[in-house]
Design an enzyme around this catalytic site. Structure first.
Site, PDB file in Angstrom:
ATOM      1  N   ASN A  13      73.691  18.147  58.441  1.00 20.59           N
ATOM      2  CA  ASN A  13      73.349  16.862  59.042  1.00 20.59           C
ATOM      3  C   ASN A  13      74.297  15.828  58.443  1.00 20.59           C
ATOM      4  OD1 ASN A  13      72.217  14.455  59.851  1.00 20.59           O
ATOM      5  ND2 ASN A  13      70.349  14.651  58.623  1.00 20.59           N
ATOM      6  N   HIS A  96      63.795  12.797  61.919  1.00 21.64           N
ATOM      7  CA  HIS A  96      64.253  12.724  60.520  1.00 21.64           C
ATOM      8  C   HIS A  96      63.584  11.529  59.840  1.00 21.64           C
ATOM      9  CE1 HIS A  96      66.824  12.225  57.045  1.00 21.64           C
ATOM     10  NE2 HIS A  96      67.199  13.480  57.223  1.00 21.64           N
ATOM     11  N   GLU A  98      64.681   9.362  57.939  1.00 21.22           N
ATOM     12  CA  GLU A  98      65.450   8.110  57.989  1.00 21.22           C
ATOM     13  C   GLU A  98      65.203   7.391  59.314  1.00 21.22           C
ATOM     14  OE1 GLU A  98      69.200   9.870  56.905  1.00 21.22           O
ATOM     15  OE2 GLU A  98      68.459  10.140  54.866  1.00 21.22           O
ATOM     16  N   SER A 211      68.670  17.385  49.081  1.00 19.86           N
ATOM     17  CA  SER A 211      69.580  17.670  47.961  1.00 19.86           C
ATOM     18  C   SER A 211      69.858  19.162  47.782  1.00 19.86           C
ATOM     19  CB  SER A 211      69.043  17.050  46.663  1.00 19.86           C
ATOM     20  OG  SER A 211      68.984  15.639  46.769  1.00 19.86           O
TER      21      SER A 211
HETATM   22  P1  PGA Z   1      70.624  15.534  51.561  1.00 17.77           P
HETATM   23  O1  PGA Z   1      70.010  15.197  52.992  1.00 17.77           O
HETATM   24  O2  PGA Z   1      71.012  16.994  51.569  1.00 17.77           O
HETATM   25  O3  PGA Z   1      71.819  14.624  51.424  1.00 17.77           O
HETATM   26  O4  PGA Z   1      69.568  15.246  50.543  1.00 17.77           O
HETATM   27  C1  PGA Z   1      69.214  16.135  53.679  1.00 17.77           C
HETATM   28  C2  PGA Z   1      68.719  15.535  54.973  1.00 17.77           C
HETATM   29  O5  PGA Z   1      68.305  14.362  54.973  1.00 17.77           O
HETATM   30  O6  PGA Z   1      68.732  16.199  56.032  1.00 17.77           O
END
Ligand code: PGA
Length: 251
Positions: A13, A96, A98, A211
């Site tokens: 992503n 998501h 966000e 992460s």
């Molecule tokens: P990240 O994001 O691996 O940078 O923590 C994962 C995601 O939000 O899909």
């Protein structure tokens, strides 16, 4: 269904990152994907890069990070499933955290998007996950169960439904849920899916996100009911993404 019957899916992503120049990373990612024959790999760049990515991805499926629930109309700034498909997208991420935070997307909106994407034949990754405060209050399983209940369609045909569990406090922070916490949540999600969908619930892939990187991928993939990963930051370069694909192949 046994965990070994579900192929691992490693999806990148890119969020609001990337450029035409950065698509050069796709060559090495495609090569790693070909070598890891037991693993499904996908990359989700911003809308503007989808069609260029398709031509550079060497057969690796390219996806989007959102779609609109409607097919067309007066929805300024939005992109429909048909438009994504015309650009060459094979999958889409919906709900998501966000977008749930920044665009105030509700479970009902996420569900409508998932229904449209699945009806259009796209592999559809529906994201769920609790905040840090919700986990500290011991409400994480209940919160995720409610998101699943509200965000997943009751039935679908055409595309494949995938669930991504992404604890909000682990996204982009370098903090990962422990394998114990991940096992606990993925079991709870599997139980909810089989209670609701029967056998079909046993076939739904459950990805972990938050992460994920080369250093922790193998231990996460070893957890029961972890059927792959949704990878943000570490999907932006082949140097970081390829070891995660390889870890999935070795799991
Ligand atoms: P990240 O994001 O691996 O940078 O923590 C994962 C995601 O939000 O899909």
């Amino acid at each position: 269904m046994n965990v070994h019957d579900r192929r691992k899916l490693v999806a990148g992503n890119w969020k609001m990152n990337g450029s035409l120049a950065q698509l050069k990373e796709l060559a090495a990612i495609a090569e790693a994907a070909r070598a890891a024959a037991s693993v499904d790999v996908a990359v989700c760049p911003p809308f503007t890069l989808i069609s260029a990515a398709v031509t550079r991805a060497g057969g690796v499926p390219v996806g989007a990070q959102d779609c609109h629930a409607r097919g067309s109309g007066a929805h300024t700034g939005c992109v429909s499933v048909a438009m994504l498909k015309e650009a060459g997208a094979k999958l889409v991420i919906v709900g998501h955290s966000e977008r749930r935070a920044d665009q105030h997307e509700t479970d009902a909106e996420v569900r409508a998007k998932a229904e449209a994407a699945l009806a259009g034949g796209l592999t559809t990754i529906v994201c769920v996950g609790e905040s840090e405060a919700e986990r500290e209050a011991g409400r994480h399983v209940e919160v995720v169960a409610a998101q699943l209940a509200g965000s997943l369609p009751d039935h679908w045909s055409g595309g494949e439904l995938v669930v991504a569990y992404e604890p909000i406090w682990a996204i982009g922070t370098g903090r990962t849920a422990t394998p114990y916490d991940v096992a606990d949540m993925h079991h709870a999600i599997r139980a909810a899916l089989t209670a609701r969908f029967g056998d079909a619930g046993g076939r739904i892939r459950i990805l972990y996100g938050g992460s994920v990187k080369a250093e922790n991928a193998a231990e996460l993939f070893a957890v029961d009911d972890v059927d792959g990963a949704l990878v943000g930051g570490a999907s932006l370069t082949a140097a970081q993404f390829v070891p995660i694909i390889q870890a999935a192949a070795g799991a």
